[in-house]
Design an enzyme around this catalytic site. Sequence first.
Site, mmCIF file in Angstrom:
data_model
loop_
_atom_site.group_PDB
_atom_site.id
_atom_site.type_symbol
_atom_site.label_atom_id
_atom_site.label_comp_id
_atom_site.label_asym_id
_atom_site.label_seq_id
_atom_site.Cartn_x
_atom_site.Cartn_y
_atom_site.Cartn_z
ATOM 1 C CB THR A 38 -12.381 -65.198 -10.335
ATOM 2 O OG1 THR A 38 -11.898 -64.434 -9.534
ATOM 3 C CG2 THR A 38 -11.304 -66.228 -10.329
ATOM 4 C CD GLN A 115 -11.726 -57.593 -6.873
ATOM 5 O OE1 GLN A 115 -11.285 -58.832 -7.601
ATOM 6 N NE2 GLN A 115 -12.576 -57.415 -6.200
ATOM 7 C CG HIS A 192 -10.690 -58.407 -3.523
ATOM 8 N ND1 HIS A 192 -11.642 -58.358 -2.968
ATOM 9 C CD2 HIS A 192 -10.848 -59.777 -4.471
ATOM 10 C CE1 HIS A 192 -12.285 -59.400 -2.906
ATOM 11 N NE2 HIS A 192 -11.968 -60.112 -3.751
ATOM 12 C CG ASN A 195 -15.785 -61.882 -1.551
ATOM 13 O OD1 ASN A 195 -16.798 -61.600 -0.766
ATOM 14 N ND2 ASN A 195 -15.852 -61.700 -2.917
ATOM 15 C CE1 TYR A 197 -9.405 -65.382 -2.358
ATOM 16 C CE2 TYR A 197 -11.447 -63.733 -2.685
ATOM 17 C CZ TYR A 197 -10.788 -64.953 -3.018
ATOM 18 O OH TYR A 197 -11.488 -66.049 -3.758
ATOM 19 N NE ARG A 244 -16.938 -56.608 -4.736
ATOM 20 C CZ ARG A 244 -17.382 -57.881 -5.185
ATOM 21 N NH1 ARG A 244 -16.499 -58.591 -5.450
ATOM 22 N NH2 ARG A 244 -18.593 -58.045 -5.579
ATOM 23 N NE ARG A 349 -23.596 -66.282 -8.656
ATOM 24 C CZ ARG A 349 -24.042 -66.751 -7.556
ATOM 25 N NH1 ARG A 349 -23.533 -68.048 -7.447
ATOM 26 N NH2 ARG A 349 -24.227 -66.146 -6.333
ATOM 27 C CE1 TYR A 376 -14.730 -69.013 -10.831
ATOM 28 C CE2 TYR A 376 -15.448 -71.062 -10.341
ATOM 29 C CZ TYR A 376 -15.607 -69.608 -10.076
ATOM 30 O OH TYR A 376 -16.157 -69.207 -9.150
#
Length: 400
Positions: A38, A115, A192, A195, A197, A244, A349, A376
């Site tokens: 993201t 995704q 997805h 995490n 969601y 995922r 990352r 971000y």
Amino acid sequence: MPFVKGFEPISLRDTNLFEPIKIGNTQLAHRAVMPPLTRMRATHPGNIPNKEWAAVYYGQRAQRPGTMIITEGTFISPQAGGYDNAPGIWSDEQVAEWKNIFLAIHDCQSFAWVQLWSLGWASFPDVLARDGLRYDCASDRVYMNATLQEKAKDANNLEHSLTKDDIKQYIKDYIHAAKNSIAAGADGVEIHSANGYLLNQFLDPHSNKRTDEYGGTIENRARFTLEVVDALIETIGPERVGLRLSPYGTFNSMSGGAEPGIIAQYSYVLGELEKRAKAGKRLAFVHLVEPRVTDPSLVEGEGEYSEGTNDFAYSIWKGPIIRAGNYALHPEVVREQVKDPRTLIGYGRFFISNPDLVYRLEEGLPLNKYDRSTFYTMSAEGYTDYPTYEEAVDLGWNKN
């Protein structure tokens, strides 16, 4: 930014990381995957991928032919969203810009997977209220945290436990988003369900207090995720669908390893996927977030759950597995993981800060540090301006 200090790179050229593998219909040249990241550069209103920078950003990271690129989380509908600067793929204007992004990836002879994302209780209730949208969740008896509960009260947009009709609409939205993804030129989609969601909220007993066929048992908690899987299998074909999962994740108030039944829950999901595979409907891949990183908001080395492993998945699911979580600075661990011929490695990352990451992994070269403060921000800084290794040397980064 200088190179990472104290890191001793190792060439992975002679490992399975640089062996080709087929994922769905795509023949990858290597197994270093760019996972969803993201970046919050989409434009508002409209959740439109950034027309100035996004295609450049993805093209830079697809520069090694045969690379698998999974896009940032992409909303399937306005109701699934609630972040102004994350992209969607429900509108014609969004699809038009995704076409440019996929073209940039394909011009490098690499592959694009989208995704598909629904936030649920991780959304911002005040943003949803502004747009006349519900604050959805698996069950409204528990909030993600006290801050969001207060925001929901202040916005007069309390949590809404999805009805069965709501769930059916979400599945239709997943279908629409998957069709749009393929029409725009994507090679496939990743569902997805990780995490913390929406789909993950249904899998976790902490967030799912339902008493109908979508809660209460392992089978019921998995139902929504598997219904989405089945819908997309029928819509675009199993070879264009991945899933995922984050069994040990604690991000967005998930239980992680503290839940005694967590292995049983995810073993059931994987077993159901393998049943479909044996019936001729094998998904392209399963993507697992490692217990090495239980909370992606933390820095490397923090939040590791040392009492669990995703190795159990291999005895159940017999297709390709992408493993993601703090691997870039641990090439010695990667060397061992990829000995399994079904394993791919997701690098997050450090794919942000190293557009030529695949080359650096192959050659055993130093890595650019990343700047978390630009992850971000609505800027090209920290997005499209990270140098390749040769450019970094020219800048003198190797001397810092």
